[in-house]
Scaffold this motif. Structure first.
Motif, PDB file in Angstrom:
ATOM      1  N   GLU A  12       0.696  -1.354   0.313  1.00 36.09           N
ATOM      2  CA  GLU A  12       0.092  -0.143   0.042  1.00 36.09           C
ATOM      3  C   GLU A  12       1.033   1.241  -0.048  1.00 36.09           C
ATOM      4  O   GLU A  12       1.720   1.468   0.811  1.00 36.09           O
ATOM      5  CB  GLU A  12      -0.749  -0.089   1.206  1.00 36.09           C
ATOM      6  N   TYR A  13       0.590   2.183  -1.061  1.00 41.05           N
ATOM      7  CA  TYR A  13       1.112   3.549  -0.805  1.00 41.05           C
ATOM      8  C   TYR A  13       0.283   4.294  -0.006  1.00 41.05           C
ATOM      9  O   TYR A  13      -1.043   4.191  -0.265  1.00 41.05           O
ATOM     10  CB  TYR A  13       1.339   4.199  -2.387  1.00 41.05           C
ATOM     11  N   ILE A  14       0.728   5.112   0.912  1.00 40.27           N
ATOM     12  CA  ILE A  14       0.020   5.878   1.929  1.00 40.27           C
ATOM     13  C   ILE A  14       0.491   7.254   1.618  1.00 40.27           C
ATOM     14  O   ILE A  14       1.558   7.600   1.364  1.00 40.27           O
ATOM     15  CB  ILE A  14       0.284   5.449   3.348  1.00 40.27           C
ATOM     16  N   ILE A  25      -5.047   5.886   0.716  1.00 38.72           N
ATOM     17  CA  ILE A  25      -4.396   4.648   0.529  1.00 38.72           C
ATOM     18  C   ILE A  25      -4.541   3.918  -0.778  1.00 38.72           C
ATOM     19  O   ILE A  25      -5.623   3.875  -1.194  1.00 38.72           O
ATOM     20  CB  ILE A  25      -4.511   3.574   1.691  1.00 38.72           C
ATOM     21  N   THR A  26      -3.360   3.655  -1.409  1.00 41.23           N
ATOM     22  CA  THR A  26      -3.624   2.920  -2.687  1.00 41.23           C
ATOM     23  C   THR A  26      -2.925   1.560  -2.446  1.00 41.23           C
ATOM     24  O   THR A  26      -1.908   1.263  -2.151  1.00 41.23           O
ATOM     25  CB  THR A  26      -2.795   3.641  -4.123  1.00 41.23           C
ATOM     26  N   THR A  27      -3.919   0.569  -2.720  1.00 45.01           N
ATOM     27  CA  THR A  27      -3.168  -0.762  -2.837  1.00 45.01           C
ATOM     28  C   THR A  27      -2.817  -1.171  -4.241  1.00 45.01           C
ATOM     29  O   THR A  27      -3.402  -1.509  -4.915  1.00 45.01           O
ATOM     30  CB  THR A  27      -4.326  -1.801  -2.243  1.00 45.01           C
ATOM     31  N   GLY A  49      -0.736   1.529 -14.023  1.00 44.66           N
ATOM     32  CA  GLY A  49      -1.309   1.689 -12.932  1.00 44.66           C
ATOM     33  C   GLY A  49      -1.733   0.241 -12.348  1.00 44.66           C
ATOM     34  O   GLY A  49      -2.464   0.350 -11.155  1.00 44.66           O
ATOM     35  N   SER A  50      -1.627  -0.679 -13.170  1.00 44.53           N
ATOM     36  CA  SER A  50      -1.839  -2.089 -12.715  1.00 44.53           C
ATOM     37  C   SER A  50      -0.933  -2.806 -11.396  1.00 44.53           C
ATOM     38  O   SER A  50      -1.402  -3.677 -10.839  1.00 44.53           O
ATOM     39  CB  SER A  50      -2.294  -2.966 -13.792  1.00 44.53           C
ATOM     40  N   GLY A  51      -0.030  -2.082 -11.074  1.00 41.02           N
ATOM     41  CA  GLY A  51       0.934  -2.474 -10.090  1.00 41.02           C
ATOM     42  C   GLY A  51       2.366  -3.296 -10.545  1.00 41.02           C
ATOM     43  O   GLY A  51       2.870  -3.637  -9.627  1.00 41.02           O
ATOM     44  N   LYS A  52       2.559  -3.218 -11.864  1.00 40.76           N
ATOM     45  CA  LYS A  52       3.710  -4.087 -12.267  1.00 40.76           C
ATOM     46  C   LYS A  52       4.915  -3.400 -11.766  1.00 40.76           C
ATOM     47  O   LYS A  52       5.948  -4.322 -11.339  1.00 40.76           O
ATOM     48  CB  LYS A  52       3.878  -3.947 -13.922  1.00 40.76           C
ATOM     49  N   SER A  53       5.211  -2.187 -11.580  1.00 38.97           N
ATOM     50  CA  SER A  53       6.474  -1.764 -11.288  1.00 38.97           C
ATOM     51  C   SER A  53       6.658  -1.739  -9.741  1.00 38.97           C
ATOM     52  O   SER A  53       7.551  -2.171  -9.313  1.00 38.97           O
ATOM     53  CB  SER A  53       6.676  -0.220 -11.507  1.00 38.97           C
TER      54      SER A  53
HETATM   55  P1  ADP Z   1       2.270  -0.006 -13.273  1.00 40.35           P
HETATM   56  O1  ADP Z   1       3.807  -0.125 -13.226  1.00 40.35           O
HETATM   57  O2  ADP Z   1       1.477  -1.089 -13.652  1.00 40.35           O
HETATM   58  O3  ADP Z   1       1.896   1.285 -14.266  1.00 40.35           O
HETATM   59  P2  ADP Z   1       2.590   1.134 -10.538  1.00 40.35           P
HETATM   60  O4  ADP Z   1       3.173  -0.042  -9.848  1.00 40.35           O
HETATM   61  O5  ADP Z   1       3.440   2.175 -11.007  1.00 40.35           O
HETATM   62  O6  ADP Z   1       1.949   0.468 -11.830  1.00 40.35           O
HETATM   63  O7  ADP Z   1       1.464   1.663  -9.785  1.00 40.35           O
HETATM   64  C1  ADP Z   1       0.129   0.986  -9.025  1.00 40.35           C
HETATM   65  C2  ADP Z   1      -0.481   1.975  -8.383  1.00 40.35           C
HETATM   66  O8  ADP Z   1       0.419   2.520  -7.288  1.00 40.35           O
HETATM   67  C3  ADP Z   1      -1.263   3.078  -9.195  1.00 40.35           C
HETATM   68  O9  ADP Z   1      -2.335   3.302  -8.647  1.00 40.35           O
HETATM   69  C4  ADP Z   1      -0.283   4.236  -8.912  1.00 40.35           C
HETATM   70  O10 ADP Z   1      -0.929   5.583  -8.939  1.00 40.35           O
HETATM   71  C5  ADP Z   1       0.207   3.925  -7.482  1.00 40.35           C
HETATM   72  N1  ADP Z   1       1.412   4.223  -7.088  1.00 40.35           N
HETATM   73  C6  ADP Z   1       2.901   4.090  -7.891  1.00 40.35           C
HETATM   74  N2  ADP Z   1       3.718   4.833  -7.319  1.00 40.35           N
HETATM   75  C7  ADP Z   1       3.292   5.262  -6.340  1.00 40.35           C
HETATM   76  C8  ADP Z   1       3.867   6.377  -5.329  1.00 40.35           C
HETATM   77  N3  ADP Z   1       5.246   6.554  -5.255  1.00 40.35           N
HETATM   78  N4  ADP Z   1       2.928   7.005  -4.328  1.00 40.35           N
HETATM   79  C9  ADP Z   1       1.668   6.730  -4.488  1.00 40.35           C
HETATM   80  N5  ADP Z   1       1.016   5.975  -5.269  1.00 40.35           N
HETATM   81  C10 ADP Z   1       1.885   5.185  -6.138  1.00 40.35           C
END
Ligand code: ADP
Ligand code: MG
Length: 283
Positions: A12-14, A25-27, A49-53
């Protein structure tokens, strides 16, 4: 033996305001359980934004799970004493090659990793040579990285990771900033690492052509694994891929459309060659 294993991995990003109060909070990764076998070529797909990175950054302990566990070569990334070792076992290549290259000369840049690891000088040079040869950049060893094309820079970044002798390389959209020929160069080099050097490859990409040779594909959606299978299994499900807002390779789409119009073709055609062979029955 799995090189990467996750169990209910959640991150979760807070977001906080200036006073430190939680705003939201983003899960980003949501209870993901997966296994990646040593030596496989894995592709991870999913729209933005699917969570790959976020998932990828857990694979070399840049991020720590909020809940659940990830093991890299059997080591739990939450155990601090393993972090150094994990970063050597699972190297990471990012999108922008300009942010990854720090040396003034190609061979120097590739040598930084093993040098930091305390590898003896003689062996560093050996590793630099092998790594540059593996990605087809040995003839550029004395060049300045600034003068290289995007595809060449990215191959130097990959050589830099390779020189640390990782078991696994995680590449997060390594071709996103490259032109078509740069993309091909990089993918050819990455396939070589997997097939010749036996390095496990985890390739995050949104270019469908790049995953055709993968052993296993994971498709992410809203932090979860939405689909899992061989490229053929994945590309057989054209409607599902469209729901997940993903493109389908042109040749797969064409075969699918022909099927819809009544032609008897196998599911999940991946290459022009396959389509040509399947169509030959009609002539
Ligand atoms: P992808 O690589 O598939 O584009 P990410 O892992 O970058 O996906 O992002 C997944 C979710 O987390 C998205 O909703 C994105 O907005 C959020 N997110 C990514 N990085 C951050 C961050 N540093 N702070 C807050 N939210 C983030
Ligand atoms: Mg990303």
């Amino acid at each position: 033996m799995s090189i990467i294993k996750t169990k209910n991995l959640t991150f979760e990003y807070i977001r906080r305001d200036e006073e430190g109060n939680v705003e939201g909070i983003t899960t980003a990764v949501d209870a993901v359980s997966l296994r990646i076998r040593q030596g496989d070529f894995i592709a991870i797909l999913g729209h933005n934004g699917s969570g790959k990175s976020t998932l990828a950054k857990h694979m070399n302990a840049i991020l720590q799970p909020t809940e659940g566990t990830i093991w890299v070569d059997g080591m739990d990334t939450r155990q601090e004493e393993y972090v150094w070792e994990i970063r050597q076992r699972a190297g990471m290549v990012f999108q922008n090659p300009d942010n990854q290259i720090i040396g003034q000369v190609v061979e120097e840049d590739v040598g930084f990793g093993p040098e930091n690891m305390g590898v003896p000088t003689q062996e560093i040079w050996q590793r630099v040579e092998e790594s540059l040869r593996a990605v087809g950049m040995y003839q550029y060893r004395k060049h300045s990285p600034n003068k290289l094309s995007g595809g060449q820079k990215q191959r130097v970044s990959i050589a830099g990771v390779l020189a640390m002798h990782p078991k696994c390389i995680v590449l997060d959209e390594p071709t996103a900033m490259l032109d078509p020929s740069g993309r091909k160069e990089v993918i050819r080099a990455v396939r070589g690492l997997n097939q010749v050097e036996g390095v496990t490859v985890i390739l995050i990409t949104h270019y469908m052509e790049e995953i055709v040779h993968a052993d296993q594909v994971f498709v992410m959606d809203q932090g979860k694994i939405a689909m899992e299978g061989t490229p053929r299994e994945i590309f057989s499900q054209v409607e599902r891929l469209k729901e997940l807002r993903l493109d389908v390779p042109q040749v797969t789409l064409l075969a699918y459309e022909l099927q819809q119009r009544g032609l008897k073709l196998p599911d999940g055609i991946l290459t022009t060659q396959e389509l040509v062979e399947a169509l030959e029955h009609y002539f």
